[in-house]
Structures are given as structure tokens and as C-alpha cells.
Write an enzyme that holds these catalytic residues in place. Sequence first.
Site, PDB file in Angstrom:
ATOM      1  N   GLU A 185     -13.014  55.015 -63.503  1.00  0.00           N
ATOM      2  CA  GLU A 185     -13.176  55.195 -64.947  1.00  0.00           C
ATOM      3  C   GLU A 185     -12.203  56.243 -65.461  1.00  0.00           C
ATOM      4  OE1 GLU A 185     -14.573  56.668 -68.785  1.00  0.00           O
ATOM      5  OE2 GLU A 185     -14.372  57.849 -66.968  1.00  0.00           O
ATOM      6  N   GLU A 186     -11.954  57.286 -64.661  1.00  0.00           N
ATOM      7  CA  GLU A 186     -11.202  58.428 -65.177  1.00  0.00           C
ATOM      8  C   GLU A 186      -9.717  58.153 -65.336  1.00  0.00           C
ATOM      9  OE1 GLU A 186     -12.599  60.659 -66.553  1.00  0.00           O
ATOM     10  OE2 GLU A 186     -14.522  61.114 -65.657  1.00  0.00           O
ATOM     11  N   HIS A 244     -20.286  55.803 -63.802  1.00  0.00           N
ATOM     12  CA  HIS A 244     -19.128  55.615 -62.923  1.00  0.00           C
ATOM     13  C   HIS A 244     -19.181  56.560 -61.724  1.00  0.00           C
ATOM     14  CE1 HIS A 244     -16.681  59.089 -64.347  1.00  0.00           C
ATOM     15  NE2 HIS A 244     -17.151  58.801 -65.546  1.00  0.00           N
ATOM     16  N   ASP A 275     -20.171  64.257 -64.612  1.00  0.00           N
ATOM     17  CA  ASP A 275     -19.215  63.210 -64.962  1.00  0.00           C
ATOM     18  C   ASP A 275     -18.726  62.555 -63.689  1.00  0.00           C
ATOM     19  OD1 ASP A 275     -17.520  61.564 -66.366  1.00  0.00           O
ATOM     20  OD2 ASP A 275     -16.080  63.121 -66.891  1.00  0.00           O
ATOM     21  N   HIS A 305     -14.475  67.531 -66.926  1.00  0.00           N
ATOM     22  CA  HIS A 305     -13.141  67.396 -66.303  1.00  0.00           C
ATOM     23  C   HIS A 305     -12.603  68.711 -65.736  1.00  0.00           C
ATOM     24  CE1 HIS A 305     -11.947  63.455 -68.651  1.00  0.00           C
ATOM     25  NE2 HIS A 305     -13.110  63.365 -68.024  1.00  0.00           N
ATOM     26  N   ASP A 346     -22.863  58.070 -69.520  1.00  0.00           N
ATOM     27  CA  ASP A 346     -21.645  58.789 -69.114  1.00  0.00           C
ATOM     28  C   ASP A 346     -21.376  59.951 -70.060  1.00  0.00           C
ATOM     29  OD1 ASP A 346     -19.321  59.569 -67.879  1.00  0.00           O
ATOM     30  OD2 ASP A 346     -18.102  57.926 -68.666  1.00  0.00           O
TER      31      ASP A 346
END
Lengths: 458, 458
Positions: free
Chosen positions: A319-320, A273, A285, A417, A346
Site C-alpha cells: 500500500e505504501e 494493509h 499504519d 510514516h 487504515d
Amino acid sequence: MKRLVALALAALHFPLMAQTAPDAAAVAQLRDGALNDTVAWDLVEGLTSEIGARPAGSVAERHAREWGVAKLKALGFANVHIDEFKIDGWVRGEEAGEIVGPNPQRLALAALGRSGATPAGGITAEIVRFDSLAQLQAAPAGSLKGKIAFVTHRMAPTQDGSSYGAFGPIRFAGPGVAASKGAVAILIRSVGSDHHRMPHTGVTNFAKGVAPIPAAALSVPDAELIERLTTRGPVRIHLTLTPRNAGVLTSGQVVAEIPGSDPAAGVVVIGGHLDSWDLATGAIDDGAGVAITTAAAKHILDSGIKPRRTIRVVWFGSEEIGGGRDGDGYQQSHGADNNVFAAESDFGADRVWQFNTKLPPAAAGIKARLAEALAPLGIAAGPGEAHGGSDVEATIAKGAWVVDLRQDGTRYFDTHHSADDTLDRIDPVQLRQNVAAWTAMLAVVANAPEALAPAPKP
Amino acid sequence: MKRLVALALAALHFPLMAQTAPDAAAVAQLRDGALNDTVAWDLVEGLTSEIGARPAGSVAERHAREWGVAKLKALGFANVHIDEFKIDGWVRGEEAGEIVGPNPQRLALAALGRSGATPAGGITAEIVRFDSLAQLQAAPAGSLKGKIAFVTHRMAPTQDGSSYGAFGPIRFAGPGVAASKGAVAILIRSVGSDHHRMPHTGVTNFAKGVAPIPAAALSVPDAELIERLTTRGPVRIHLTLTPRNAGVLTSGQVVAEIPGSDPAAGVVVIGGHLDSWDLATGAIDDGAGVAITTAAAKHILDSGIKPRRTIRVVWFGSEEIGGGRDGDGYQQSHGADNNVFAAESDFGADRVWQFNTKLPPAAAGIKARLAEALAPLGIAAGPGEAHGGSDVEATIAKGAWVVDLRQDGTRYFDTHHSADDTLDRIDPVQLRQNVAAWTAMLAVVANAPEALAPAPKP
């Protein structure tokens, strides 16, 4: 002239390419060539340096799509295009928290995606500590009225990422539970395995009918500070979070192809992503996943031999934070295609250590050929069944078969994240091992002579 | 009754204590008892949890002094008191930086101590990159007019901390150099050996007549991002820093003693500094040093035997930002005392691996006895001469002898002066090894029968 020589040389190694799958030696040659890959590093270095953070629906995410189209065209892919789709946007605001006197201490925290907001001046309330989601769930109805729930835990690193499955629900579900019991806000210990002043954000979910409350992740050291203070007496916190729902925004995916020789054999969908969280440049990520899968496809492209199946590289969007208004973005644009296989990368950029498959019984030979092709990279068949991830789950649910190339997650949740998701997290040697594994997997799957008819609906 | 038994048992091991120094066996017993220390952990845990950040001149630093007086009295020390002194204060303001479009990227940065300020709305300027302080120094006069100097480097970890000596001048001196060449601001790569989005602050110095410019440290990943972008073309930065000089503020030190049996033998001064930077709770810098030295003195105190020399534990103030208006704070209050020996702990909480001494020629026996006492802890005599650190340098300059118990600095600059300086950085096992080493050193030095007359002025 040069090109003819190259084709002739390639033909020596793929003697029957147009007719049948490459043999094990040809797959091995492609795989080992990919261990010298430079494409993946160039992509993730470029994306993180030139674009940086690219939250879904942002101008930066749009720039990243345009950047991707230019890169994918330059790499020689066919049918390069953007498919836009609409999402319910969410945008971070101010965020600050501190323990209230006698000796105030500032806290490192970050709002969770979809968090509600405090008034601009913040709120002050006493915390109620819970050491697990189960403890929070067991709190009596209304017992958190006027309080800030604080949920802590002891997530540790795991190679297979299973501790995220165990502790992630504190983030996914904890805020909704706290809201339903009257809490004015919730603070969770970051779902992270590091010890840095780095809060780990991530989306949370409030059930329909539950008004979102302010919800933030504390860095692990800050959560441990509060743990220690709760052993001494009451702890009061002043919290300011001003995120907002941003209405309907445009996200999208970037698509590129290597057209196959056999249109009836279906499409092999791979990718990562493109969107990232807003706190960092999204290197692991998921710039890495975008880069690994694209680089692998590029090695197939550069072999000069058309694969049997069309290989479609997708740089997925949103995606997040999720929030697609019309379901899965890929299915909106390409759901009607014959997507016989889907796989995503991912989980960072560390080495692949295991693979799992979900394949038709009549195609068991693919698994055996993958085992042979991947073993020299230190990758063994796992005991489980492949299941993909959030970018391909809708496609798998519609019947696509899947292989999971499982990456080592031991370091992943140190950074996931958080503001630490930057290029320096990526080990170029392990990144190249990923590219080699994906190249071998594509060479086997895209050319498999077995039929890959849609799987029965789960 | 219990007390009488304890004294009788102690007398077995310190048979001639009132008359002569403890023998090697008695020192070893004290040392090994200190390996079970709990005092140091309790102190650093309490200070970081209950007080937190305590920048010089702040209310929090005052609270920390008051907290310290209560703790030191409770531990049984004599003559516990605070000596206040005045400093020129400096207070951090807002700080934000971002790379300016086409794709803006936020930067993690922190103002350096004594930095100048930008206007409230910030400044925007192009950077000029330098890869060393020498390169910056070589820039022609006026060549930085209207520019932001960016100075980067490749500091790596070193056990003895020597890389701080090599790269630290970029922070200490770089801003003054950039200002003298017309720069509107300076950004340095943090003087840190980690790869986290954690800027490392620290004081800088502007020579008299050089007006301070805004000066900030970038986190290492942010500095590396800018390095990569400078290979692509010009880089423009928007920078907002609003620190201010806060006028005359009150700092101070906390003092506690174990009175000696021989007033003529002089005072042994030990300690760490109580103030911290404002970004974190100051666990390794220098809660640990305060805790280690205090705990070691407590083990001497608990032996029940009066040392020959008075042991004076000092929790120094305003080590970080400096700015004492009347010279060294300790010398102001205690400069007239017979300070024959001084040692400080201010390099984290990892194990002591080496010791150096600076002792009178006639007291060479002390070094030999230290070698014997410290060897079982894995500590060997080093080739260099001891020199102390900034809290005791004025006292050493006046003739005090010194021992350096050198801590392993390999991890120290990962965290030093950053928001990551929190309790979880401290390994309790290594902390206890420090306490044992200091206990043994105090037992040897405070009781040494040799004379410790003032050293010749350096």
C-alpha cells in the site's frame, strides 16, 4: 457436548439467523462482546514484535504473509491463502544531511519513497525557501537550477485528517515540481503534526519524463531550525541520499474467509494493509487495521452463525510504496468475484467517531440499522459519502458499496510514516472500540436482506 | 535627557538603593518587568539556531564561548571573559544495533558517555534481562561472561525530578556493574519518561580497574520490544559502537559581571552550563539555564542601580561529560574569590514551582523576603534544604550559601539528553516566569543587608 450447548445458547439470541438478518438486540450483543476483544491486540502485538518493519517487496513482508497465514488458520478462517503480485521495488539507502559551517548542524531527515539519489559523497547547495506548494509552483522555470528547494508549512492536527489533504501534496507533488524547475534536490518539512526529531517518510511521485531528484523529509524541529536560519542569511546544506530502484520485487496479500450462506449475495471485502514503511514496526499504519478487521470477522465467526454474504478479510500488500506492475493486487486475483461491498481500516487505532455510507438507494435501511448499532459506541452518522481508501478504491471503482468507519485522526499524523510508529502508540481501549464497531458493521452489512447490486460506475 | 528621566523615575521606586536593599515594592516592580522579558528567548533561540550542539571539548563549544562573549558584551556586562580548562575528551562514533533473525529488527540506540567500543564490525551476543539495577547487582560473578546485559525499568515523570534519582543509577552505575560481571556490553532502557524512538544518552562511570564495555541506551519503545521478545525466547543482538576517548581537550566557561557596590559583601554566582550533548541543540539542557540566569542579571543591570554584591554570571563548561583534569573549572579560576552565594538553573525551561534555601541562621529574613517576592509567581517555599547542582557544588562545598529555584520537571525527562532537546520544547511564557523568579531572587539576595559569611563545611 459443550459445542451443542453453545449453539443452543446462540440460537436463543439469533432465532431466525439462517433465514433473516440478526435483529438489533443480536447485533448489540455481538458488538458488546467485541468490546472485550483480545484478538486485535494479540495480532498487532505479534506482528510488530515478531516481524517488525515490513516494507513492500522485502523478505520481512514475505515473512509477515507467512506469519499471517498461520495466524488466520489458527483463528479458524476458511480459504486462507496468499496471492502474490509484482511491484517496482524501491529501497532506502544511506541518508544524512547537515547545515554547512561556520557552525555545522546535523539534520534528522528521511528519503521519500521513489526519491532519486545523490552521488555517494553527497551534494552541497544553497536552499531556496518556499512556504507553500503554491509558492514553489510559482517559481520561474529554471530558477532552481543548482539549488535545493526547501518547502515548509504549518500542518496542524485535525480529527478528520483533512489537514493531510491540504498539506500532503507538498510531499506527493512537491518533488516533481522542484525537479521540473531544475532543483538538484528537495527538502520538505515532514507532513506531520508532532514536534519530535522524527522525519515522516512517504511516497512521492515524479511525472513521466521528469527525472527523480533526491527528495527527503526533515523532522519538524529541523525544518523550523532552517526556517529560523533563513531569516539570518543564506543556508547551505550538504545532503547524501542513496536510495535505489530495486527492480521487480514480489509483494502479495493474505486472504481469509468466512463463507456465506448465500453465494449469490456477493462478497464483503474488509481489511487493512500488511506492508509498512521501513522506519518502524507499522503499528498504527497499518498493523492496527489488519488487526481490527480480522478481530471483527473473528467475532462473527465465533458467533457460530454463517453470515449471508461471504466475509473476506484481506491483508493487502504494497500500500505504501505502491508500484504494482499490473494494477491493483486485489483486483488481479479477485477482480472477477462479486465484490458487492468493500471497507478498509487504515487510519490508526484511535476510536471511531463517525461513519459514512455509500449504499444503493433501496438499501437505506442499512444506514439506519448502522446508526442504531453504532450510537452506543459514540459513533454518529456523518454528512459525507463514504469513499474507502487506497486498498479498496479499485474495487469500489468497479461498483462495490462502502462504509467508512472514521477514526479519530487527531494523533495520527504525530506518528504516521515515522520511526515512532510502534506498539506503544496503540491505546487498547480505543482499539477494542474499533473492533466492536467493525463487528457491528459486519453483522449488519454481511447479513443485510437488501440487495447490494453493483453501484453505477463513478 | 531620556536617561535622566529614567533614572529619576527609577529613583522614585528605589529611594534608598545606594544605602539599603530595595523594598518589597521595588522587588515586585523588577519581577513584574521581567515577565515581559525578551532576552532569555533571544539567547536560547540564538544559541540553538546559530551554534546548535556543543559537546564539551568540541569546536562547537569553543564557538559557543566566543558567541557568548559577544552577546554578554553587547548586553552591557562587565569583565566578560573566557576561562579555559582541560578535560579528558570522549567522542561518539558509529552506533547501530539490531535484533538478529529470524526477523531482524533495527534498534534506536545511543552510546552512553564514556562507553567502551566494540570492534568495527560489531559483536553478536545473547542478552540477559534484568528489571532493576538491584537484579543486575545480584547476578553471580562471571555469570554475564559473553552476554549483553539488558536492564529495563519503569521510570515515570515526577514534578520534582525524583524519579531520575531512583532510576538514574541504572545509567550511572549499571555499565560498571555489568562489566565487573563479565558482560561484553550493556543496553539499558533510556532513563527517560517519553515513548519515542529517541535514545537518551548521558555519562556513565566505570570504577578504576574496570575496563569500559560498550554501553548504550535504547529508546523506550525499543526496550519494550525487547522486553516482549524476552517473554518468547532467547534474544540475540548485533551491536556496533565505536566511540573513543579523545585525549586532552579544551573546554571553558564564559564569565560576565555586574560589579557590586560593596566589595566586602562577596560574589553571587549564578548560571547554567553552555555545553550540551551531541544529539541535539541543548535547548532545555541547558541553553535555557544560561538564558534565564543571564536575562535575570540583565534586568538587574537595566535597573541602573548597582547591587550591593557583585553578580557573576557563569556559562559553565563540560557539565555533561565531566572529565575535568584539575577539578572543577570554576574553582580553578575563581576559587579564591569570596563566593558567598551560588545558584544554578539546569532543569529545563518549565515554570518554577518551589524554592528552597540554605542560608545563615542570621539571614533568615532573606527567606521571608523571597517568599513574599515569589508567591505572586506561584512559587512557594519547600520543606527541603537547597543544595544546588553539579556546576556549583564545588563552590557550595567551599561554603557558598544557596537558593534552589525548582522548576517543574514533569516534562523534562521526556527530552533530556535525547535528539529531541530542541527549541520547540521551550514554552516562552514559562521561560519568562523563570526570568521573573530569578530577577526577584537576585534583587533580594544580591542586595541583602545581612552578612553572608561562608557556611560551615558540610
